[in-house]
Design an enzyme around this catalytic site. Structure first.
Site, PDB file in Angstrom:
ATOM      1  N   GLU A 192       1.145  -5.646  -3.613  1.00  0.00           N
ATOM      2  CA  GLU A 192       2.233  -5.145  -3.043  1.00  0.00           C
ATOM      3  C   GLU A 192       3.321  -5.643  -3.879  1.00  0.00           C
ATOM      4  OE1 GLU A 192       2.118  -2.903  -0.689  1.00  0.00           O
ATOM      5  OE2 GLU A 192      -0.004  -3.143  -0.012  1.00  0.00           O
ATOM      6  N   LYS A 207      -9.264 -12.299   7.566  1.00  0.00           N
ATOM      7  CA  LYS A 207     -10.714 -11.924   7.690  1.00  0.00           C
ATOM      8  C   LYS A 207     -11.671 -12.905   7.730  1.00  0.00           C
ATOM      9  CE  LYS A 207      -9.214  -8.210   4.466  1.00  0.00           C
ATOM     10  NZ  LYS A 207      -9.283  -7.917   3.118  1.00  0.00           N
TER      11      LYS A 207
END
Length: 430
Positions: A192, A207
């Site tokens: 990004e 996660k």
């Protein structure tokens, strides 16, 4: 016999992932209906910018009122791919309250507030599925929740962020520096514009919290996960790793303590032997290595991000949830019966690779060895190189509590003969 009334799906978000979900639902409608036992219908798509062109999505389905969409009462499944904490959390709980099950890809929300979402789903008799939240297209959540439900999982270790793996792989194979590798990842669309969530380990930590909770049947929140980013990894670190027959990966590691009384979850860069299966995971791919008592060692590998791979995981959950609704049943909910405490990083037993800049004179090695001994840390190997009054000393330790290793490093910094600590890295996978 197939039911003729379609099951209605509401889609929250129509970006890279959401648009692929809509496309697959449309182009594979007949196959999905055959697999479910009933047709599914895209009943509405909530977006922030209604004027944006979205090929394949009928304009009449677009709405900016996501709350009204999930409150309709005729929606069977809400697919949430908008991300973030709010309004996603409120929309999901509202969907449960109005009779819809939810499929989400929202790792941040699940890591922070998964317990309350599970509770809301159970209260209203609905499903909460989230295969796409951890490793894109890789089937991982369902194998942990269902296929290995009869086994005891002791360790989950993996590469769960494609951006960081791409950067580290380029540094390893091409000799590029961190900034150069990041620029390439950005140019190719892997990173990004603001890569902080990836390179500082926040994405992987979310996660890890989800994986640890499922694997060990206990509640692990994002705040419980120890996290280090990878921005300080250098070409010199890779050179040292190669001398040890290792490479460097940003790993998410979830472990059950040897006595079974606690768990740990952590994310940090680590040297890993080239012989380990995770060492060969290249480019932006993900892989998760699971160690279970009966099943042994398992590895799940594949693309961990991207519109199509993530949409594949989302649609797999949609099919499962729709089947449950036809059977008037729900799938597995939260399993947190063990209520194991999450130990701090200081209790984790690990190895260190420490590179020191030291004075090139007699007695330095003896001083350094004394510091390790005083902190109860055993040295495995030492390598020393010196020139013109300066030297580098590379020490690899045996396994010891992380707190003892950290204390050793702090004591080394105070030695007059130690000019500086060039790098510190944990060694895993042995």
């Amino acid at each position: 016999m197939m039911r003729t009334r379609p099951l209605k799906v509401a889609l929250l978000g129509c970006g890279v992932v959401g648009s692929e979900v809509a496309r697959i639902m449309t182009t594979h409608a007949d196959d999905l209906a055959a697999r479910i036992g009933a047709p599914i219908e895209l009943a509405g798509v909530a977006v922030r910018r209604p004027d944006k062109v979205r090929g394949g999505v009928p304009a009449e389905l677009i709405t900016t009122d996501a709350t009204a969409l999930v409150k309709r009462g005729d929606i069977d499944v809400v697919v949430e791919v908008i991300g973030g904490i709010e309004p996603a959390r409120t929309l999901i709980t509202t969907a449960f309250e109005h009779g819809a099950s939810v499929v989400s890809a929202n790792k941040a929300l699940l890591a922070q507030d998964g317990a309350s979402l599970y509770a809301a789903a159970e209260q209203h008799g609905q499903d909460l599925y989230y295969e796409a939240a951890v490793a894109g297209a890789i089937p991982l959540i369902r194998p942990l929740r269902e296929s290995l439900a009869g086994d005891k999982i002791n360790r989950v270790m993996g590469i769960v962020n494609g951006t960081t793996n791409f950067i580290l792989d380029k540094m390893d194979t091409s000799g590029a520096g961190y900034s150069e590798a990041l620029d390439e990842a950005t140019a190719l669309g892997y990173a990004e514009a603001d890569p902080t969530a990836d390179v500082e380990g926040f994405d992987a930590a979310a996660k890890a919290a989800i994986l640890a909770g499922i694997a060990f049947h206990t509640r692990v929140r994002l705040d419980d996960v120890y996290r280090e980013g990878m921005t300080e990894v250098t070409a010199a670190d890779f050179a040292s790793a190669k001398q040890m027959g290792c490479t460097i990966k940003l790993l998410a590691i979830c472990e059950r303590a040897a006595d079974g009384g606690s768990v740990t979850a952590r994310v940090h860069p680590a040297m890993i032997p080239l012989s380990h299966p995770l060492a060969s995971v290249r480019e932006a791919y993900n892989a998760v290595f699971v160690e279970a008592e009966a099943a042994g060692q398992l590895m799940f590998y594949g693309p961990g991000a991207g519109g199509s791979p993530t949409a594949s995981a989302v649609l797999g959950d949609v099919v499962a949830v729709c089947r449950n609704r036809l059977n008037e049943a729900t799938g597995p909910g939260e399993s947190a019966y063990t209520q194991l405490p999450v130990s701090p990083m200081g209790d984790v037993v690990t190895r260190y690779h420490i590179s020191l800049d030291v004075a090139d004179k007699p007695g330095v090695l003896a001083q350094v060895a004394t510091v390790f001994a005083e902190h109860g840390v055993s040295i495995d190997t030492v390598r020393q190189q010196g020139k013109d009054g300066e030297a580098s000393l590379v020490v690899v330790t045996h396994r010891a509590p992380d707190a003892a290793l950290s204390g050793t490093v702090e004591a080394l910094r105070k030695l007059d003969t130690v000019r500086g600590v060039a790098s510190i890295m944990r060694v895993e996978g042995e």
